[in-house]
Design an enzyme around this catalytic site. Structure first.
Site, mmCIF file in Angstrom:
data_model
loop_
_atom_site.group_PDB
_atom_site.id
_atom_site.type_symbol
_atom_site.label_atom_id
_atom_site.label_comp_id
_atom_site.label_asym_id
_atom_site.label_seq_id
_atom_site.Cartn_x
_atom_site.Cartn_y
_atom_site.Cartn_z
ATOM 1 N N PHE A 128 0.849 -1.193 0.000
ATOM 2 C CA PHE A 128 0.000 0.000 0.000
ATOM 3 C C PHE A 128 0.879 1.235 0.000
ATOM 4 O O PHE A 128 1.747 1.374 0.859
ATOM 5 C CB PHE A 128 -0.949 0.039 1.211
ATOM 6 N N ASP A 215 9.276 2.787 1.944
ATOM 7 C CA ASP A 215 8.084 3.483 2.426
ATOM 8 C C ASP A 215 7.925 3.195 3.918
ATOM 9 O O ASP A 215 7.440 2.138 4.312
ATOM 10 C CB ASP A 215 6.868 3.005 1.619
ATOM 11 N N LYS A 244 2.333 9.798 8.468
ATOM 12 C CA LYS A 244 1.589 9.350 9.651
ATOM 13 C C LYS A 244 2.078 9.898 10.997
ATOM 14 O O LYS A 244 1.650 10.955 11.413
ATOM 15 C CB LYS A 244 1.514 7.820 9.650
HETATM 16 C C1 LIG Z 1 -0.939 5.274 5.135
HETATM 17 C C2 LIG Z 1 0.093 4.883 4.179
HETATM 18 C C3 LIG Z 1 0.351 5.617 3.007
HETATM 19 C C4 LIG Z 1 -0.519 6.774 2.578
HETATM 20 O O1 LIG Z 1 -0.479 7.862 3.440
HETATM 21 P P1 LIG Z 1 -1.589 9.010 3.331
HETATM 22 O O2 LIG Z 1 -1.136 10.031 4.332
HETATM 23 O O3 LIG Z 1 -2.911 8.397 3.665
HETATM 24 O O4 LIG Z 1 -1.555 9.519 1.938
HETATM 25 C C5 LIG Z 1 1.382 5.222 2.189
HETATM 26 N N1 LIG Z 1 2.162 4.172 2.515
HETATM 27 C C6 LIG Z 1 1.968 3.451 3.634
HETATM 28 C C7 LIG Z 1 2.873 2.302 3.935
HETATM 29 C C8 LIG Z 1 0.917 3.770 4.493
HETATM 30 O O5 LIG Z 1 0.701 3.021 5.581
#
Ligand SMILES: *Cc1c(COP(=O)(O)O)cnc(C)c1O
Length: 390
Positions: A128, A215, A244
């Protein structure tokens, strides 16, 4: 009830009015234990005094100027992030998806510099990376892409935690220029790879001159027991994205880069109106300081051990619980059948949890959760699971 909010979310029937640490209170005054932290955002818990103070003080002076000018708090935050991560410079955004957009743009520029017309980024199945067009195209989940074709080109998906699949993809596709990977897949179901997986990716990226892009949007900011999850592996990626937990609820994202990746985006190539504004940076500075003074990353490791060992004990012999795993306070419990109803059942018992990938109960409690709250969490959750699996 008619709502004027676009119906993009399946919301639970509760509205919170205030919080403190790992506690939240709803509008009727009922208290809940938060084992999700707004999906790994409020790592310091709710209403943390350091963050409160920082944004009050900053809003008295300035909330926003522009990236047309110097921003002292942004400089300070970038410096601290680089010191803590081993990276060299930072682009600030407002969200995780935007941080990944910056990473994807860096990778494409890197490819074009080598004369590759259609550069490819290797991404993982079940990953994701966000909901913008490029990041949902990178995401390895057809449900998230459903309805939004044509997707952004230039991504190839391979299985997660599979080094030989990565080797094959690199040698088969000469246009590969980068790998984008979560150290632990969060939304995909709390998948923790084998301990040397990131090291293998680092080695292959070195051999083939690919950018290694990590990420850390969910795994970063102390969540897994280190400031960043790749620090468990003693490696440095070329690009690392954060969001986050960085602002503890104040929106801020960051794309960190190092070496050749740090020089690819130059004046005029990327931008953001809000990105790295004084208010957001002041919140993030307070978060970094608090992580250090309260030693929250290493406590996350201990607390995660404690929660999973207590849950394992309580659920011993329950054949419907197939797997309990964690790194720090990123915790997953697999049931042998779908269990999304558990979220509502937990809410009724005043506990906030999440189920992802249908069968995986995901816990992301605030790093400040205390012993008593840990015991309460284990008590409520284990008896819920026992009842549910009867
Ligand atoms: C939550 C998340 C995102 C996206 O972040 P947003 O602030 O919602 O755009 C991208 N990568 C990972 C691994 C995430 O957990």
């Amino acid at each position: 009830m008619s709502s004027h909010i676009m119906p993009t979310y399946g919301r639970l029937p509760v509205t919170f009015s205030h919080g403190k640490g790992a506690w939240l209170w709803d509008e009727a005054g009922k208290r809940y234990l938060d084992a999700l932290s707004g999906i790994a955002v409020c790592n310091l818990g709710h209403a943390h005094p350091a963050v409160h103070k920082a944004i009050c003080k900053q809003s008295e002076a300035l909330i926003h100027t522009s990236n047309l000018y110097g921003i002292a708090t942004q400089e300070q935050l970038a410096k601290q992030l680089c010191q803590k991560s081993g990276m060299e410079n930072v682009f600030f955004s407002n969200s995780g998806a935007e941080a990944n957009e910056a990473a994807i743009k860096i990778a494409r520029v890197y490819g074009h510099q080598q004369g590759i017309e259609k550069p490819l980024i290797i991404v993982m199945e079940r990953s994701f990376h966000g909901r913008t067009m490029a990041t949902l195209s990178a995401t390895g989940n057809p449900k998230i892409q459903q309805g939004f074709t044509p997707l952004v080109e230039g991504f190839i998906h391979i299985p997660f935690n599979d080094t030989s699949a990565l080797k094959k993809a690199i040698t088969k596709n000469k246009e590969c220029i980068a790998v984008l990977v979560e150290p632990i897949q969060g939304e995909g179901g709390v998948h923790i790879p084998s301990p040397n997986y990131l090291n293998n990716i680092r080695n292959l990226c070195n051999q083939h001159q690919l950018l290694m892009m990590v990420d850390e949007i969910q795994t970063g900011i102390g969540r897994t027991g280190r400031f960043l999850s790749y620090q468990h592996n003693d490696i440095l990626p070329d690009v690392c994205t954060l969001a986050k937990g960085l602002g503890n609820g104040v929106p801020i994202g960051a794309c960190l880069a190092r070496g050749k990746a740090a020089t690819l985006l130059t004046a005029g190539m990327h931008g953001s109106t809000f990105g790295g504004n004084p208010l957001a940076c002041s919140a993030a500075l307070a978060v970094l300081q608090t992580l250090d003074t309260e030693n929250l990353a290493s406590k996350a490791q201990e607390k995660g051990e404690k929660i999973t060992s207590l849950l394992t004990k309580k659920l011993q012999g329950n054949t419907k619980v197939s797997h309990i795993r964690h790194q720090g306070l990123m915790i997953g419990l697999d049931l042998t059948f779908p269990c999304s109803e558990l979220v509502t059942q937990a809410l009724q018992k005043s506990l906030l949890i999440n189920v992802t990938n249908e069968k995986t109960i995901r816990l992301l409690p605030p790093l400040v959760i205390d012993d008593e709250q840990i015991e309460l969490l284990v008590e409520i959750l284990s008896s819920l699971i026992q009842e549910y699996t009867q």
